[in-house]
Design a protein around this motif. Structure first.
Motif, PDB file in Angstrom:
ATOM      1  N   GLN B 302       0.835  -1.201   0.000  1.00  0.00           N
ATOM      2  CA  GLN B 302       0.000   0.000   0.000  1.00  0.00           C
ATOM      3  C   GLN B 302       0.864   1.243   0.000  1.00  0.00           C
ATOM      4  O   GLN B 302       1.965   1.258   0.541  1.00  0.00           O
ATOM      5  CB  GLN B 302      -0.903  -0.022   1.238  1.00  0.00           C
ATOM      6  N   LYS B 303       0.306   2.266  -0.581  1.00  0.00           N
ATOM      7  CA  LYS B 303       1.030   3.522  -0.669  1.00  0.00           C
ATOM      8  C   LYS B 303       1.261   4.092   0.721  1.00  0.00           C
ATOM      9  O   LYS B 303       0.423   3.984   1.604  1.00  0.00           O
ATOM     10  CB  LYS B 303       0.186   4.527  -1.497  1.00  0.00           C
ATOM     11  N   GLY B 304       2.373   4.729   0.920  1.00  0.00           N
ATOM     12  CA  GLY B 304       2.646   5.403   2.190  1.00  0.00           C
ATOM     13  C   GLY B 304       3.088   4.477   3.291  1.00  0.00           C
ATOM     14  O   GLY B 304       3.364   4.905   4.404  1.00  0.00           O
ATOM     15  N   VAL B 305       3.146   3.155   2.998  1.00  0.00           N
ATOM     16  CA  VAL B 305       3.579   2.220   4.029  1.00  0.00           C
ATOM     17  C   VAL B 305       5.078   2.284   4.156  1.00  0.00           C
ATOM     18  O   VAL B 305       5.804   2.312   3.162  1.00  0.00           O
ATOM     19  CB  VAL B 305       3.118   0.795   3.655  1.00  0.00           C
ATOM     20  N   HIS B 306       5.532   2.322   5.373  1.00  0.00           N
ATOM     21  CA  HIS B 306       6.949   2.373   5.645  1.00  0.00           C
ATOM     22  C   HIS B 306       7.568   1.029   5.279  1.00  0.00           C
ATOM     23  O   HIS B 306       7.051  -0.012   5.616  1.00  0.00           O
ATOM     24  CB  HIS B 306       7.161   2.673   7.129  1.00  0.00           C
ATOM     25  N   THR B 307       8.685   1.047   4.556  1.00  0.00           N
ATOM     26  CA  THR B 307       9.303  -0.223   4.168  1.00  0.00           C
ATOM     27  C   THR B 307      10.673  -0.365   4.819  1.00  0.00           C
ATOM     28  O   THR B 307      11.310   0.599   5.215  1.00  0.00           O
ATOM     29  CB  THR B 307       9.481  -0.326   2.636  1.00  0.00           C
ATOM     30  N   LEU B 308      11.077  -1.627   4.924  1.00  0.00           N
ATOM     31  CA  LEU B 308      12.382  -1.955   5.493  1.00  0.00           C
ATOM     32  C   LEU B 308      13.154  -2.769   4.491  1.00  0.00           C
ATOM     33  O   LEU B 308      12.582  -3.516   3.708  1.00  0.00           O
ATOM     34  CB  LEU B 308      12.219  -2.787   6.766  1.00  0.00           C
ATOM     35  N   LYS B 309      14.500  -2.662   4.539  1.00  0.00           N
ATOM     36  CA  LYS B 309      15.343  -3.482   3.671  1.00  0.00           C
ATOM     37  C   LYS B 309      15.474  -4.869   4.277  1.00  0.00           C
ATOM     38  O   LYS B 309      15.536  -5.021   5.495  1.00  0.00           O
ATOM     39  CB  LYS B 309      16.736  -2.855   3.551  1.00  0.00           C
ATOM     40  N   ALA B 310      15.517  -5.865   3.406  1.00  0.00           N
ATOM     41  CA  ALA B 310      15.658  -7.233   3.893  1.00  0.00           C
ATOM     42  C   ALA B 310      16.492  -8.042   2.920  1.00  0.00           C
ATOM     43  O   ALA B 310      16.513  -7.758   1.725  1.00  0.00           O
ATOM     44  CB  ALA B 310      14.292  -7.879   4.073  1.00  0.00           C
ATOM     45  N   GLU B 311      17.171  -9.077   3.460  1.00  0.00           N
ATOM     46  CA  GLU B 311      17.946  -9.975   2.607  1.00  0.00           C
ATOM     47  C   GLU B 311      17.339 -11.368   2.727  1.00  0.00           C
ATOM     48  O   GLU B 311      17.060 -11.858   3.822  1.00  0.00           O
ATOM     49  CB  GLU B 311      19.410  -9.993   3.067  1.00  0.00           C
ATOM     50  N   VAL B 312      17.129 -12.001   1.561  1.00  0.00           N
ATOM     51  CA  VAL B 312      16.552 -13.345   1.579  1.00  0.00           C
ATOM     52  C   VAL B 312      17.627 -14.333   2.004  1.00  0.00           C
ATOM     53  O   VAL B 312      18.716 -14.358   1.431  1.00  0.00           O
ATOM     54  CB  VAL B 312      16.002 -13.728   0.189  1.00  0.00           C
ATOM     55  N   LEU B 313      17.323 -15.184   3.021  1.00  0.00           N
ATOM     56  CA  LEU B 313      18.284 -16.193   3.478  1.00  0.00           C
ATOM     57  C   LEU B 313      17.907 -17.585   3.005  1.00  0.00           C
ATOM     58  O   LEU B 313      18.749 -18.419   2.731  1.00  0.00           O
ATOM     59  CB  LEU B 313      18.364 -16.184   5.003  1.00  0.00           C
TER      60      LEU B 313
END
Lengths: 416, 367
Positions: B302-313
């Motif tokens: 959704q627009k305006g949702v805060h996102t975080l960086k992630a690495e696939v393990l």
């Protein structure tokens, strides 16, 4: 599937069954090797002696071996007509021989068992037998008129039989006659059957008492937390580790006329000093001491069964509306029956052969069958009768086992 | 008669405490009200006091303090056999020396119910659990599932209003357990009985109950309908105990006027959360997010949702869903569950992605 009829083969071509047996043989041989020493010990030290001793209850070749001539002579006699010259001649020959071999004592004892008073007849006659001359019958009667009586010769005929039911008959208060018939012993001489009944009565009462006393204890043990129950179990087992003799003598100190219990009765006014209870040297003493000594044998099987009954059964019964007593009798008790069966059978069978305790505290009317067996083993040295009594007891116990198996089922029994 | 039937609590625990040794409390201050006809599950790890509560209700344990009421009347001093409560035990507790019919007949016999009446009730109860043809058998001749049905029939045959069940499905295999879960709830609703069900299996609790009481440390941590319990856990314990859960640790920065809280995670990232049992800025918090509420598909974010960086393990293919393990804000055990849809991206280990979620799915709980 065309080859189903042929044997299934292992990978190397030998039939699978044979291969399997070969493989199993080695492990079986090893297992057998391990138990062999014990097996050998049991056979030599336990089973063989029992068989040998029990065989004496129906086998007695002493007279036939020592008095061969008269044995042959009386075998053909019909035991109702007067003795013949031929029998008398054979008897004299044997008596002379027995005196020379110094075996006359054994012979006299043997015949005396069939007819009391014949011991002296034999020993006395044997002393002068060598001087006797034909006709021998007259000569014997001349020495002692008993030699002319039919009953004397009938007793000899019975004693001469190798395979001999007279001991077994006497073990159940019967008389075996020379003509092969049985009849009941005279009123005053019937002692064994009475003693068997008393043995049964005492064993039965001891079983009932141990059950009544042991059941609540076992129940308590099975419901307590493990640590407490282990401690209490040691208290139950403590008597096991104490000498039977010590425990029995302790009861003497407790129960005798001037003993602890009677003193207490006097103090509390239950008995007067002149008129104390006789709690020992009678049946009461035997019952009290045996109940105490055999109690662990009842508690342990009961405990081991009760431990396996989960408390949820009684809880379930209560949750369904059963009063505590109903829950106990209809749900708990039926499940403890295997323990009752095992404990009762164990106590009963141990009690039926009990010896030391009745010997020490039993007095006259607290004696059991094992005490009379002991008497014949050590005092009267009538091992054959002792063996016969033992055989009757053994057969009876085996019968009880069979009965128990029919009613309750032996596989229903749990010993631990 | 001021209270209507629905208001009056049928089962009530009032400040109940229980101690076995006089030193520690197994149950600490238990308060619970159950309306008639409710299916309530007591859920919790072993030693949390749930079984003790059940046993106090059944009457096999006495409360050290407090009052237990049934139908408005205190029952503390009523012995178990007079409470009229049906009970199903963990190991069924079918009487091994009686046939199935005799087992069912037992509660009726102790109530002095006539023979013809008994037979009719037994037949009805056995038919109800589809065991009508097994009446003459003994419990040992039945399978676990069949014994379970009989135990259920036995607890119901005398028509109690309240039935207690102590982990009744614990000994069954998974498939049978799921089938029985359905049957038990179905029966309970059909008969209109009140049920208190004890289990340590959270799936069982969620699928069967009207309400679930989560026990821990002798207290009810939360009591709520399954959906509310799962989606709106009130503390970290419940969030961890019910279902799978991702946690990120951080500190409350501020509570905003729109009701959301700004949380600074331990690696410095700032995210919006719904504050639950935290109130003060500066307080440490555990942020909890359900794995299926995390989104990495940019089109769906959704627009305006805060996102975080992630690495696939790790990427695990489970058929109906994909289960992806990520490293997020220093947490290596961050799980994302996504439906196996045709347009769903299958992530590769090592891939760098952006993840996001709705602030109401992200709950700031006690640390």
């Amino acid at each position: 599937m065309s080859d189903t009829s042929g044997p299934i083969l292992a990978a190397d071509g030998t039939p699978l069954k044979k291969k399997l047996q070969q493989t199993l043989f080695r492990s079986r041989a090893r297992a057998f090797g391990l138990v062999f020493p014990l097996l050998a010990f049991i056979i030599i030290a336990f089973i063989l002696p029992i068989i040998l001793l029990l065989s004496q209850s129906v086998w007695d070749s002493r007279y036939a071996d020592l008095m061969p001539e008269s044995t042959k002579a009386v075998a053909g006699w019909d035991s109702s007509t007067p003795p013949t010259e031929e029998m008398a001649a054979a008897m004299v020959t044997d008596l002379v021989q027995a005196r020379e071999n110094k075996t006359i004592g054994k012979v006299a004892t043997r015949v005396n068992r069939e007819l009391s008073g014949t011991r002296s007849l034999f020993t006395k006659t044997a002393r002068s037998a060598a001087k006797l001359e034909a006709p021998y019958l007259g000569a014997l009667i001349d020495r002692d008129e008993d030699w002319g009586k039919i009953e004397t010769w009938a007793a000899i005929k019975v004693a001469a039989k190798k395979f001999n039911p007279s001991y077994l008959a006497s073990a159940v208060d019967m008389k075996y006659n020379a003509d092969g018939t049985f009849e009941r012993e005279d009123e005053g001489r019937r002692i064994h059957v009475k003693l068997f009944w008393r043995t049964l009565e005492i064993s039965f009462l001891v079983t009932v008492f141990t059950l009544l006393l042991g059941y609540p204890v076992a129940y308590l043990l099975s419901t307590l937390p493990v640590r407490t129950s282990n401690l209490l179990l040691i208290l139950v087992l403590l008597p096991f580790w104490t000498s039977l003799l010590v425990r029995t003598t302790a009861w003497i100190a407790m129960l005798q006329g001037q003993g602890v219990l009677n003193d207490l009765f006097v103090v509390f006014g239950i008995a007067t000093d002149e008129d104390r209870f006789s709690l020992i040297y009678n049946k009461t003493g035997t019952l009290i001491a045996m109940t105490h000594i055999l109690l662990p044998f009842m508690i342990l099987p009961l405990y081991s069964v009760m431990k396996t009954i989960p408390p949820s059964y009684v809880r379930a019964a209560k949750s369904m509306g059963a009063r505590p007593s109903t829950a106990f009798w209809r749900v708990y008790f039926p499940q403890s029956v295997p323990g009752i069966g095992a404990g009762a059978l164990l106590v009963f069978i141990l009690a039926i052969g009990y010896y030391i305790t009745p010997a020490l505290v039993g007095g006259q009317d607290g004696q059991m069958i094992s005490n009379i067996i002991d008497f014949h083993m050590r005092r009267s040295l009538n091992w054959n009768l002792a063996a016969a009594l033992g055989l009757v007891l053994l057969v009876f116990v085996l019968f009880l086992f069979w009965l128990y198996d029919r009613i309750v089922g032996i596989d229903n029994m749990k010993l631990g | 008669m001021a209270e209507s039937e629905s208001d009056a609590a049928f089962v009530e625990f009032e400040r109940v405490q229980k101690s076995y040794d006089g030193e520690t409390l197994v149950v600490k201050d238990l308060n619970l009200k159950m309306p008639r006809g409710e299916f309530l599950t007591m859920l919790g790890p072993s030693g949390s006091g749930k079984t003790t509560c059940l046993m106090m209700l059944a009457g096999f344990e006495t409360a050290t303090h407090g009052e237990i009421k049934l139908g408005g009347k205190p029952i503390n001093n009523i012995p178990p056999h007079k409470r009229g409560i049906g009970m199903v035990f963990q190991n069924y507790a079918l009487f091994p020396h009686m046939t199935i019919e005799e087992n069912l007949s037992f509660p009726l016999e102790v109530r002095n119910i006539g023979k013809s009446d008994r037979e009719a009730k037994i037949k009805r109860a056995l038919d109800m659990v589809e065991m009508g043809t097994f009446g003459a058998r003994r419990p040992a001749q039945l399978s676990g599932g069949q014994q379970q049905r009989v135990a259920l029939a036995r607890a119901l045959v005398f028509e109690p209003e309240l039935v207690l069940m102590d982990e009744p499905l614990g000994a069954l295999d998974k498939q049978l357990r799921e089938k029985m879960q359905f049957e038990i709830t179905h029966l309970a609703h059909q008969l209109g009985i009140t049920v208190v069900y004890v289990t340590h299996d959270q799936t069982e609790a969620l699928t069967m109950s009207d309400r679930v009481a989560v026990f821990d440390d002798g207290r009810i941590q939360q009591i709520a309908p399954p959906d509310q319990l799962y989606e709106e856990p009130e503390n970290s314990f419940v969030a961890q105990f019910i279902g799978e859960n991702n946690t990120l640790e951080g500190v409350i920065k501020e509570i905003r006027e729109n009701g959301l809280a700004l949380v600074q995670l331990d690696d410095g990232e700032l995210i919006d959360c719904t504050p639950v049992n935290v109130s003060q800025p500066g307080e440490r918090t555990r942020v909890s997010i359900r794995p299926e509420r995390v989104e990495y598909n940019k089109a769906r974010l959704q627009k305006g949702v805060h996102t975080l960086k992630a690495e696939v393990l790790e990427f695990i293919y489970m058929g109906d869903i994909f289960r992806t393990r990520l490293r997020v804000a220093g947490n290596d055990e961050f799980i994302v569950k996504t439906r196996n849809a045709p347009d769903q991206e299958r992530l590769q280990p090592g891939q760098q992605i952006e993840i996001g979620w709705l602030p109401q799915d992200c709950r700031a709980l006690d640390a």
